[in-house]
Design an enzyme around this catalytic site. Sequence first.
Site, PDB file in Angstrom:
ATOM      1  CG  ASP A   1      -0.337  -0.021   2.526  1.00 22.45           C
ATOM      2  OD1 ASP A   1       0.585   0.781   2.743  1.00 22.45           O
ATOM      3  OD2 ASP A   1      -0.756  -0.816   3.385  1.00 22.45           O
ATOM      4  CE  LYS A   2       0.000   8.560  -1.309  1.00 19.49           C
ATOM      5  NZ  LYS A   2      -1.068   9.572  -1.535  1.00 19.49           N
TER       6      LYS A   2
END
Length: 226
Positions: A99-100
């Site tokens: 994820d980011k």
Amino acid sequence: MRINKYLALATGMSRRSADQAVEQGRVTISGATARAGDQVSANDRITLDSRPVAAAERQTLLFNKPVGVVVSRNGQGAPTVYDHLPAAAASLKPIGRLDKDSSGLLLLTNDGQLAERLSHPRHLKTKIYRIQLDRPLAAVDATRIQQGISVTTRPQHGPIDRYVSQLELSQPSDDRQAWTVTMSEGRNRQIRRTFAAAGYRVTKLHRTHFGSYRLDDLKIGEYRQA
């Protein structure tokens, strides 16, 4: 291999664009106009708009993803992994996700067999992460997580998902906020959700190993051939 997948790997176009090219009669397989769903063999000659299309060589990159970088082609304003890679890597696809807000080892490849071996749950490939928590992890909670803790996710669309998450934990130091997590499952945001179920927030998450692949001394934002 289906013709749309062949074109996507060889040219970097999306499979939808490849399907459209086939539907428009712009693709031939050994002289015959291609049709949707046609299979391509190693001996076939493929053309797109009357130009030969060579099969892409198998390539796999190992990238040390920085925090804030999105594993997608469209970052919606945020930088993507492809912004950090050479133009020739545009046709490569990520194996799994980070994820980011996470960093570390990300594999990108055009080798479908490798992607299947590493991503399919039945192969149980080990992944190792270094994490930091918002507060020291109590011994009782560490035991709960290692024995299996119930996790509930409520997606915006679709049914509620409940599962038991079991993670292997080890301490690289006496700091009970810093842990090494080993797992073989790969549910979306599983580590963050597992610790959240125990009342903790993961403030840093960095992947160091994926199967036989490891970061070693690769610096953040750098890549190499795997």
